[in-house]
Design a protein around this motif. Structure first.
Motif, short mmCIF file in Angstrom:
data_model
loop_
_atom_site.label_atom_id
_atom_site.label_comp_id
_atom_site.label_asym_id
_atom_site.label_seq_id
_atom_site.Cartn_x
_atom_site.Cartn_y
_atom_site.Cartn_z
N HIS A 1 0.83 -1.21 0.00
CA HIS A 1 0.00 0.00 0.00
C HIS A 1 0.86 1.25 0.00
CE1 HIS A 1 -3.84 -2.05 1.80
NE2 HIS A 1 -3.55 -2.46 0.58
N ARG A 2 1.93 1.24 0.80
CA ARG A 2 2.81 2.41 0.85
C ARG A 2 3.48 2.67 -0.49
NH1 ARG A 2 3.52 0.66 6.18
NH2 ARG A 2 5.28 -0.70 5.70
N VAL A 3 3.92 1.60 -1.15
CA VAL A 3 4.55 1.76 -2.46
C VAL A 3 3.57 2.42 -3.44
CG1 VAL A 3 5.48 0.54 -4.47
CG2 VAL A 3 6.11 -0.19 -2.16
N LEU A 4 2.37 1.90 -3.49
CA LEU A 4 1.39 2.42 -4.44
C LEU A 4 0.99 3.85 -4.11
CD1 LEU A 4 -0.79 -0.79 -4.87
CD2 LEU A 4 0.83 0.19 -6.51
N ALA A 5 0.88 4.16 -2.82
CA ALA A 5 0.53 5.53 -2.42
C ALA A 5 1.65 6.50 -2.77
CB ALA A 5 0.23 5.58 -0.93
N ARG A 6 2.90 6.08 -2.59
CA ARG A 6 4.03 6.99 -2.78
C ARG A 6 4.40 7.20 -4.24
NH1 ARG A 6 8.12 5.53 2.30
NH2 ARG A 6 6.56 5.90 3.95
N HIS A 7 3.84 6.41 -5.15
CA HIS A 7 4.15 6.67 -6.55
C HIS A 7 3.28 7.80 -7.11
CE1 HIS A 7 0.54 4.77 -8.35
NE2 HIS A 7 0.96 5.26 -9.50
N VAL A 8 2.15 8.08 -6.45
CA VAL A 8 1.22 9.09 -6.96
C VAL A 8 1.85 10.49 -7.00
CG1 VAL A 8 -1.05 10.16 -6.69
CG2 VAL A 8 -0.76 7.71 -6.26
N PRO A 9 2.61 10.92 -5.96
CA PRO A 9 3.25 12.24 -6.03
C PRO A 9 4.18 12.41 -7.22
CG PRO A 9 3.25 11.46 -3.77
CD PRO A 9 2.79 10.31 -4.61
N LEU A 10 4.79 11.32 -7.69
CA LEU A 10 5.68 11.43 -8.85
C LEU A 10 4.91 11.80 -10.12
CD1 LEU A 10 8.02 8.35 -8.37
CD2 LEU A 10 8.65 10.76 -8.22
N LEU A 11 3.62 11.51 -10.11
CA LEU A 11 2.78 11.83 -11.26
C LEU A 11 2.06 13.16 -11.06
CD1 LEU A 11 1.25 8.27 -11.86
CD2 LEU A 11 3.13 9.35 -13.10
N GLY A 12 2.45 13.90 -10.00
CA GLY A 12 1.84 15.19 -9.74
C GLY A 12 0.67 15.14 -8.78
N GLY A 13 0.63 14.11 -7.93
CA GLY A 13 -0.51 13.94 -7.04
C GLY A 13 -1.68 13.35 -7.79
N ALA A 14 -2.79 13.14 -7.08
CA ALA A 14 -3.95 12.53 -7.72
C ALA A 14 -4.44 13.35 -8.91
CB ALA A 14 -5.07 12.34 -6.69
#
Length: 241
Positions: free
Chosen positions: A39-52
């Motif tokens: 879950h942490r991995v998947l949550a932390r990749h979102v900021p790399l894409l500019g947040g949700a």
């Protein structure tokens, strides 16, 4: 999942917590808290894409992929593949073999794959089209394929889940380092399943009648992608509560 591996070279900023989370996940495979680490991995990749919001805005191939795949599936639910291809401007594929038809359909749905986003969509489209057309090979078999209302929704959700997973950086590169193929497959499946469980595409009572090339189809695609990234970004907060 080549698209994700290609994105593994970033450093600093939001890459650091993502890499730490990914390394911790890989080291902890098989432990009782493995799902929480995923879950942490998947949550932390979102900021790399500019947040949700940024992840949704940049998901161009995902949005167009949902609408084009939706149009294809709706056609298969109301007519024959031959009629559907002709209506989509792909009449030259009528009578062709499986490889030719599916290869051009992947490009129609997801583009040429000349950037990471399109590549993620192409991989997803390839997987779902293989499932849609099953074992059909010759045109006479391909032309018998059909899709019902329930299948349409499930196929679109599978496409979106695969597309989102293919956009996750670092994970593929880290998993490729595992020497145990069973552990690698288990980790890959766990990540995919977490995303699949979050994906929900809200469709009207009759999705076969949706104007997938118009505003209705675009709205469905936009909302489903936004909802998925909002849920992904909230995964780490849920682990803390």
């Amino acid at each position: 999942m080549g698209t994700s591996a290609d994105r593994a070279a970033g450093t600093g900023g939001n890459w650091t917590p993502l890499k730490h989370a990914t390394n911790a996940y890989v080291r902890g495979l098989g432990r009782t808290d493995s799902a929480g680490r995923a879950h942490r991995v998947l949550a932390r990749h979102v900021p790399l894409l500019g947040g949700a919001g940024g992840a949704t805005a940049s998901a161009r191939a995902g949005r167009s992929g949902i609408t084009r795949l939706g149009g294809l599936l709706a056609g298969l639910g109301t007519g024959t593949p031959g009629q559907t291809l002709t209506a989509l401007g792909l009449g030259h594929l009528v009578g062709q073999d499986r490889f030719t038809v599916l290869d051009e359909l992947v490009t129609y749905i997801a583009g040429t794959g000349d950037d990471l986003d399109s590549g993620a969509a192409r991989d997803a489209a390839c997987d779902v089209l293989d499932e849609v057309f099953g074992d059909a090979d010759a045109w006479e078999e391909l032309d018998q394929v059909s899709v019902d209302r329930d299948q349409l929704g499930m196929i679109l959700e599978r496409f979106l889940a695969l597309y989102v997973y293919n956009r996750v950086p670092v994970v593929a590169e880290r998993l490729s380092r595992l020497t145990d193929p069973v552990a690698m497959r288990k980790a890959d499946q766990e990540m995919r399943q977490i995303i699949a469980d979050l994906v929900a595409i809200e469709l009207p009572a009759d999705p076969l009648s949706v104007d997938w090339s118009g505003a209705e189809g675009r709205t469905i695609a936009e909302r489903s992608i936004a909802s998925t990234y909002e849920l992904l970004s909230a995964l780490e907060d849920q682990e803390r509560t």
